[in-house]
Design a protein around this motif. Structure first.
Motif, PDB file in Angstrom:
ATOM      1  N   THR A 195     -11.670 -48.599 -52.704  1.00  0.00           N
ATOM      2  CA  THR A 195     -13.347 -48.764 -52.626  1.00  0.00           C
ATOM      3  C   THR A 195     -13.721 -50.172 -53.222  1.00  0.00           C
ATOM      4  OG1 THR A 195     -12.441 -47.514 -54.658  1.00  0.00           O
ATOM      5  CG2 THR A 195     -12.916 -45.962 -53.311  1.00  0.00           C
ATOM      6  N   GLN A 196     -14.965 -50.353 -52.374  1.00  0.00           N
ATOM      7  CA  GLN A 196     -14.841 -51.617 -52.925  1.00  0.00           C
ATOM      8  C   GLN A 196     -17.235 -51.126 -52.856  1.00  0.00           C
ATOM      9  OE1 GLN A 196     -15.168 -54.164 -48.511  1.00  0.00           O
ATOM     10  NE2 GLN A 196     -16.470 -55.699 -50.116  1.00  0.00           N
ATOM     11  N   ARG A 197     -16.780 -51.600 -53.918  1.00  0.00           N
ATOM     12  CA  ARG A 197     -18.561 -52.092 -54.551  1.00  0.00           C
ATOM     13  C   ARG A 197     -18.929 -53.297 -54.446  1.00  0.00           C
ATOM     14  NH1 ARG A 197     -19.408 -48.955 -59.164  1.00  0.00           N
ATOM     15  NH2 ARG A 197     -20.603 -50.386 -59.708  1.00  0.00           N
ATOM     16  N   ASN A 198     -20.391 -53.369 -53.455  1.00  0.00           N
ATOM     17  CA  ASN A 198     -20.817 -54.467 -53.133  1.00  0.00           C
ATOM     18  C   ASN A 198     -22.544 -54.392 -53.379  1.00  0.00           C
ATOM     19  OD1 ASN A 198     -22.080 -56.167 -51.178  1.00  0.00           O
ATOM     20  ND2 ASN A 198     -20.599 -56.206 -49.676  1.00  0.00           N
ATOM     21  N   GLU A 199     -22.568 -55.081 -54.291  1.00  0.00           N
ATOM     22  CA  GLU A 199     -24.218 -55.391 -54.789  1.00  0.00           C
ATOM     23  C   GLU A 199     -25.308 -55.422 -53.761  1.00  0.00           C
ATOM     24  OE1 GLU A 199     -27.184 -56.328 -58.154  1.00  0.00           O
ATOM     25  OE2 GLU A 199     -24.490 -57.186 -58.782  1.00  0.00           O
ATOM     26  N   LEU A 200     -25.075 -56.343 -52.759  1.00  0.00           N
ATOM     27  CA  LEU A 200     -25.111 -56.719 -51.677  1.00  0.00           C
ATOM     28  C   LEU A 200     -25.766 -55.589 -50.885  1.00  0.00           C
ATOM     29  CD1 LEU A 200     -26.826 -58.836 -49.845  1.00  0.00           C
ATOM     30  CD2 LEU A 200     -25.133 -58.911 -48.728  1.00  0.00           C
ATOM     31  N   LEU A 201     -25.351 -55.224 -50.174  1.00  0.00           N
ATOM     32  CA  LEU A 201     -25.275 -53.750 -49.240  1.00  0.00           C
ATOM     33  C   LEU A 201     -25.795 -52.278 -50.435  1.00  0.00           C
ATOM     34  CD1 LEU A 201     -22.105 -53.791 -47.401  1.00  0.00           C
ATOM     35  CD2 LEU A 201     -23.880 -54.541 -47.046  1.00  0.00           C
ATOM     36  N   LEU A 202     -25.634 -52.937 -51.399  1.00  0.00           N
ATOM     37  CA  LEU A 202     -26.672 -51.288 -51.573  1.00  0.00           C
ATOM     38  C   LEU A 202     -27.866 -51.568 -52.050  1.00  0.00           C
ATOM     39  CD1 LEU A 202     -26.494 -48.585 -53.659  1.00  0.00           C
ATOM     40  CD2 LEU A 202     -26.176 -50.974 -56.089  1.00  0.00           C
ATOM     41  N   LYS A 203     -28.825 -53.393 -51.955  1.00  0.00           N
ATOM     42  CA  LYS A 203     -29.257 -53.869 -52.115  1.00  0.00           C
ATOM     43  C   LYS A 203     -30.083 -53.475 -50.876  1.00  0.00           C
ATOM     44  CE  LYS A 203     -29.934 -56.204 -55.942  1.00  0.00           C
ATOM     45  NZ  LYS A 203     -29.784 -57.218 -56.419  1.00  0.00           N
ATOM     46  N   VAL A 204     -29.113 -53.578 -49.522  1.00  0.00           N
ATOM     47  CA  VAL A 204     -30.004 -53.428 -48.137  1.00  0.00           C
ATOM     48  C   VAL A 204     -30.306 -52.113 -48.134  1.00  0.00           C
ATOM     49  CG1 VAL A 204     -29.503 -53.659 -46.012  1.00  0.00           C
ATOM     50  CG2 VAL A 204     -28.726 -55.792 -47.533  1.00  0.00           C
ATOM     51  N   PHE A 205     -29.018 -51.121 -48.617  1.00  0.00           N
ATOM     52  CA  PHE A 205     -29.321 -50.112 -48.577  1.00  0.00           C
ATOM     53  C   PHE A 205     -31.052 -49.572 -49.132  1.00  0.00           C
ATOM     54  CE2 PHE A 205     -29.021 -45.245 -49.191  1.00  0.00           C
ATOM     55  CZ  PHE A 205     -28.230 -45.244 -48.336  1.00  0.00           C
ATOM     56  N   PHE A 206     -30.895 -49.925 -50.164  1.00  0.00           N
ATOM     57  CA  PHE A 206     -32.199 -49.556 -50.125  1.00  0.00           C
ATOM     58  C   PHE A 206     -34.066 -50.221 -50.434  1.00  0.00           C
ATOM     59  CE2 PHE A 206     -29.687 -47.287 -53.465  1.00  0.00           C
ATOM     60  CZ  PHE A 206     -29.589 -46.056 -53.220  1.00  0.00           C
ATOM     61  N   GLY A 207     -33.037 -51.674 -49.283  1.00  0.00           N
ATOM     62  CA  GLY A 207     -34.399 -52.391 -48.836  1.00  0.00           C
ATOM     63  C   GLY A 207     -35.433 -52.130 -48.776  1.00  0.00           C
ATOM     64  N   ASN A 208     -35.690 -50.521 -48.399  1.00  0.00           N
ATOM     65  CA  ASN A 208     -37.168 -50.168 -48.004  1.00  0.00           C
ATOM     66  C   ASN A 208     -38.621 -50.559 -48.990  1.00  0.00           C
ATOM     67  OD1 ASN A 208     -35.503 -47.478 -48.768  1.00  0.00           O
ATOM     68  ND2 ASN A 208     -37.472 -47.099 -48.232  1.00  0.00           N
ATOM     69  N   ASN A 209     -37.234 -50.397 -50.172  1.00  0.00           N
ATOM     70  CA  ASN A 209     -38.525 -50.429 -51.461  1.00  0.00           C
ATOM     71  C   ASN A 209     -39.009 -51.804 -51.707  1.00  0.00           C
ATOM     72  OD1 ASN A 209     -38.548 -47.597 -52.344  1.00  0.00           O
ATOM     73  ND2 ASN A 209     -35.893 -47.964 -52.540  1.00  0.00           N
ATOM     74  N   THR A 210     -38.694 -53.111 -50.992  1.00  0.00           N
ATOM     75  CA  THR A 210     -39.052 -53.952 -51.552  1.00  0.00           C
ATOM     76  C   THR A 210     -39.305 -54.971 -50.005  1.00  0.00           C
ATOM     77  OG1 THR A 210     -37.864 -56.209 -52.070  1.00  0.00           O
ATOM     78  CG2 THR A 210     -37.080 -55.078 -51.297  1.00  0.00           C
ATOM     79  N   ASP A 211     -40.581 -56.309 -49.885  1.00  0.00           N
ATOM     80  CA  ASP A 211     -39.997 -56.483 -49.105  1.00  0.00           C
ATOM     81  C   ASP A 211     -39.073 -57.333 -47.998  1.00  0.00           C
ATOM     82  OD1 ASP A 211     -42.412 -58.183 -47.760  1.00  0.00           O
ATOM     83  OD2 ASP A 211     -42.208 -60.172 -48.324  1.00  0.00           O
TER      84      ASP A 211
END
Length: 155
Positions: free
Chosen positions: A91-107
């Protein structure tokens, strides 16, 4: 079965006797790209390993008291046993990918900046990996114990 930090410590001590500080330094110079341990994890693992006779100690008088740890035969047996078991699910935790995944909530520009910075950091890391690969190839030529496994890891 012990926590993975104990096995990390045993693996490091299987290479050579070291102090807790030297174990941390060795991790920082080798496995930290894929497996890292903090001093707050290492010292309790050393205590656990010692209580279970997996390592022995030798106190040295240097500038300040230094304890050098050595793996025991029981520790080598425990390490071999751990190595014989299939690794747990990767398993890998990657905050960048998490933020990209939820990117529709920011500019969109925020996410693009993250991606550009990440790409820059990956290029830096790739250069470092190439340097490590060259050092590992030299260890292979010198027939250093473990070098073939270090080479497989960097590949």
């Amino acid at each position: 079965m012990f926590k993975s930090t104990v096995y990390t410590v045993l693996g490091m001590l299987a290479m050579k006797p070291m102090s807790g500080y030297e174990i941390k330094k060795s991790i920082d110079e080798s496995t930290h790209f894929f497996w890292n341990e903090s001093p707050g994890q290492i010292y309790p693992a050393l205590k656990c390993a010692q209580e279970n006779n997996l390592i022995s100690t030798k106190a040295e008088k240097v500038i300040r008291n230094k304890t050098t740890y050595r793996i025991t035969e029981a520790g080598r047996k425990e390490l071999r046993g751990w190595l014989s078991h299939t690794p747990e699910k990767f398993t890998q935790r990657n905050e960048l990918l998490l933020k990209v995944f939820f990117g529709n909530n920011t500019d969109q520009s925020v996410i693009l900046n993250y991606l550009h910075e990440s790409l820059h950091q990956m290029h830096i890391k790739l250069r470092l990996y190439k340097e490590i690969e060259a050092m590992t190839q030299q260890h292979l030529k010198d027939k250093t114990d473990g070098a073939k496994y270090w080479y497989i890891t960097i590949q």
